[in-house]
Design an enzyme around this catalytic site. Structure first.
Site, PDB file in Angstrom:
ATOM      1  N   TYR A 147      35.963  42.809  33.983  1.00  0.00           N
ATOM      2  CA  TYR A 147      36.776  42.750  32.761  1.00  0.00           C
ATOM      3  C   TYR A 147      35.984  43.201  31.528  1.00  0.00           C
ATOM      4  O   TYR A 147      36.559  43.665  30.555  1.00  0.00           O
ATOM      5  CB  TYR A 147      37.262  41.316  32.516  1.00  0.00           C
ATOM      6  CG  TYR A 147      38.595  40.995  33.143  1.00  0.00           C
ATOM      7  CD1 TYR A 147      38.792  41.134  34.511  1.00  0.00           C
ATOM      8  CD2 TYR A 147      39.662  40.544  32.361  1.00  0.00           C
ATOM      9  CE1 TYR A 147      40.016  40.827  35.085  1.00  0.00           C
ATOM     10  CE2 TYR A 147      40.888  40.237  32.930  1.00  0.00           C
ATOM     11  CZ  TYR A 147      41.061  40.384  34.295  1.00  0.00           C
ATOM     12  OH  TYR A 147      42.272  40.072  34.852  1.00  0.00           O
ATOM     13  N   LYS A 198      32.813  39.762  47.553  1.00  0.00           N
ATOM     14  CA  LYS A 198      33.002  40.949  48.391  1.00  0.00           C
ATOM     15  C   LYS A 198      31.611  41.493  48.654  1.00  0.00           C
ATOM     16  O   LYS A 198      31.300  42.661  48.410  1.00  0.00           O
ATOM     17  CB  LYS A 198      33.928  41.947  47.662  1.00  0.00           C
ATOM     18  CG  LYS A 198      34.394  43.121  48.502  1.00  0.00           C
ATOM     19  CD  LYS A 198      35.366  42.745  49.615  1.00  0.00           C
ATOM     20  CE  LYS A 198      35.642  43.956  50.502  1.00  0.00           C
ATOM     21  NZ  LYS A 198      36.424  43.622  51.711  1.00  0.00           N
ATOM     22  N   ASP A 230      39.256  39.481  50.650  1.00  0.00           N
ATOM     23  CA  ASP A 230      40.431  39.846  51.460  1.00  0.00           C
ATOM     24  C   ASP A 230      40.781  38.693  52.408  1.00  0.00           C
ATOM     25  O   ASP A 230      41.954  38.312  52.544  1.00  0.00           O
ATOM     26  CB  ASP A 230      40.211  41.174  52.203  1.00  0.00           C
ATOM     27  CG  ASP A 230      38.876  41.265  52.941  1.00  0.00           C
ATOM     28  OD1 ASP A 230      38.025  40.353  52.783  1.00  0.00           O
ATOM     29  OD2 ASP A 230      38.671  42.244  53.685  1.00  0.00           O
ATOM     30  N   ASP A 254      41.640  36.181  38.965  1.00  0.00           N
ATOM     31  CA  ASP A 254      42.924  36.546  38.356  1.00  0.00           C
ATOM     32  C   ASP A 254      43.963  36.757  39.456  1.00  0.00           C
ATOM     33  O   ASP A 254      45.074  36.230  39.392  1.00  0.00           O
ATOM     34  CB  ASP A 254      42.735  37.833  37.539  1.00  0.00           C
ATOM     35  CG  ASP A 254      44.031  38.280  36.897  1.00  0.00           C
ATOM     36  OD1 ASP A 254      44.716  37.426  36.303  1.00  0.00           O
ATOM     37  OD2 ASP A 254      44.370  39.477  36.998  1.00  0.00           O
ATOM     38  N   ASP A 258      47.284  33.960  40.902  1.00  0.00           N
ATOM     39  CA  ASP A 258      48.720  34.286  40.958  1.00  0.00           C
ATOM     40  C   ASP A 258      49.247  34.084  42.380  1.00  0.00           C
ATOM     41  O   ASP A 258      50.354  33.577  42.588  1.00  0.00           O
ATOM     42  CB  ASP A 258      48.980  35.747  40.550  1.00  0.00           C
ATOM     43  CG  ASP A 258      49.182  35.921  39.046  1.00  0.00           C
ATOM     44  OD1 ASP A 258      48.559  35.162  38.281  1.00  0.00           O
ATOM     45  OD2 ASP A 258      49.949  36.814  38.645  1.00  0.00           O
TER      46      ASP A 258
HETATM   47  C1  IPM Z   1      45.529  35.719  33.037  1.00  0.00           C
HETATM   48  C2  IPM Z   1      46.169  36.995  32.546  1.00  0.00           C
HETATM   49  C3  IPM Z   1      45.156  37.737  31.676  1.00  0.00           C
HETATM   50  C4  IPM Z   1      43.959  38.077  32.533  1.00  0.00           C
HETATM   51  C5  IPM Z   1      45.695  38.999  30.981  1.00  0.00           C
HETATM   52  C6  IPM Z   1      46.958  38.705  30.227  1.00  0.00           C
HETATM   53  C7  IPM Z   1      44.668  39.625  30.094  1.00  0.00           C
HETATM   54  O1  IPM Z   1      46.623  37.751  33.602  1.00  0.00           O
HETATM   55  O2  IPM Z   1      45.108  34.906  32.203  1.00  0.00           O
HETATM   56  O3  IPM Z   1      45.468  35.511  34.251  1.00  0.00           O
HETATM   57  O4  IPM Z   1      43.989  39.074  33.276  1.00  0.00           O
HETATM   58  O5  IPM Z   1      42.980  37.357  32.460  1.00  0.00           O
HETATM   59 MN    MN Z   2      46.480  36.772  35.541  1.00  0.00          MN
END
Ligand code: IPM
Ligand code: MN
Length: 363
Positions: A147, A198, A230, A254, A258
């Site tokens: 990042y 990884k 993975d 990240d 999700d």
């Molecule tokens: C998160 C979001 C952020 C990230 C974005 C919005 C910059 O996806 O907090 O998970 O990638 O960190």
């Molecule tokens: Mn995110």
């Protein structure tokens, strides 16, 4: 990560941001105001961030917002982004506001608890027998890795072809500090850390694994395992209940958070907390700005409300108040209240604001 006892005033910077951010944060604020009425010395000040700040001030993280955050004991953040900002130059996009805030405050440890509330077992996209009892934490390194690594950008090769570059880098000290946090968090839980990397392909991650192993020497009472990312992605849908604490780099964290969110029914349920060295934390729902549903009063405010609970627990040491909010959330779910993302037949589907009100009454 231990919270400090509540000080005289609890200074909270409220940064609603964009999209559904303002409407979900408004519900968390309602909950905090309800606690304020019972005597908690909460002081909230609102600031602009993301696209809203760009529109008003020309920058997604204006200096006054940064000072507000620096002076606060805790920050409650909503979301940032929106289609209209996607072509702005880098550095001025809404996401740069949030990334800038994380970086400026050195909030390197992002704590994302993934806990299935029994009331929502039917809303999970995974089978009940797979997700029953799911209670894990993803600890994502938040201020380094790909990042932030340099060099980065879109340039041209010698032959004139356009080329995009990002760099995954981790210094030993950056790995060490987040690894320590992981072992400390695990000690308060089931004493298991799984480090996700990884290392079979990336040198950065080879160093990651080596440093995590070394830090483990100080925490021998905690079990440490390693998985390639993975395989970790697969295990999170195959048998997520095996995990206690997952520690991983910025990008992998990240993505995996999700993924893990869905086993709890919806990403609209997941709170998060980010810390540096002190107790000051940034609390935010894991979901993003969801521009398609913004302003429609349909977004799930529970991730924002549960983020406020984490704030009381970790920045102010008020575990009883945090539990009070968590219990209220469970009781409204038990009473059948659902937002559309977690709705099931026979439940009572309500909007953002009504869900917020229901939690306040249940307090
Ligand atoms: C998160 C979001 C952020 C990230 C974005 C919005 C910059 O996806 O907090 O998970 O990638 O960190
Ligand atoms: Mn995110």
């Amino acid at each position: 990560m231990a919270g400090k006892p509540s000080a005289n005033t609890m200074k909270i910077a409220v940064l609603p941001g964009d999209g559904i951010g303002p409407e979900v944060v408004a519900q968390a604020v309602k909950v905090l105001e309800a606690l304020q009425k019972t005597g908690l010395p909460i002081e909230m000040s609102e600031g602009l961030i993301g696209g809203a700040a760009y529109d008003a001030k020309g920058h997604p993280l204006p200096p006054e917002t940064l000072s507000l955050a620096q002076e606060a004991d805790a920050i409650l953040f909503g979301a940032e982004g929106g289609f209209q900002y996607e072509t702005l130059p880098r550095g001025l996009r809404p996401g740069d506001g949030l990334l800038g805030l994380r970086k400026s405050l050195d909030l390197y440890a992002n704590f994302r608890p993934v806990c299935l509330l029994p009331e929502l077992i039917g809303a999970s996209t995974l089978k009940p027998e797979i997700v029953r009892g799911l209670d894990l934490v993803i600890l994502r390194e938040l201020t380094s890795g790909i990042y932030f690594g340099e060099p980065r950008g879109i340039g041209r090769t010698a032959g004139g072809e356009r080329e995009g570059i990002n760099t995954m880098r981790y210094r030993e000290s950056e790995i060490e500090r987040v690894a320590r946090t992981a072992f400390r968090v695990a000690r308060q839980r089931r004493k298991k850390v799984c480090s996700v990397d990884k290392a079979n392909v990336l040198e950065t991650m080879e160093l990651w694994r080596e440093v995590v192993e070394r830090v483990h020497g100080e925490y021998r009472d905690v079990e440490l395992t390693h998985l390639y990312v993975d395989a970790a992605a697969m295990s999170l849908v195959r048998n997520p209940a095996q995990f206690d604490v997952i520690v991983t780099g910025n990008l992998f964290g990240d993505i995996l958070s999700d993924e893990a969110a869905m086993s709890c029914g919806s990403i609209g349920m997941l709170p998060s907390a980010s810390f540096g060295e002190g107790t000051r934390g940034l609390y935010e729902p894991v979901h993003g700005c969801a521009p398609d549903i913004a302003g429609k009063d349909v977004a799930n405010p529970l991730a924002a409300i549960l983020s406020a609970a984490l704030m009381l627990r970790y920045s102010f040491g008020l575990d009883d108040r945090a539990r009070q909010i968590e219990r209220a959330v469970r009781s409204v779910l038990a009473a059948g209240y659902r937002t559309v993302d977690i709705d099931e037949p026979g439940m009572r589907c309500v909007g953002t604001s009504e869900m917020g009100d229901a939690v306040v009454s249940a307090l």
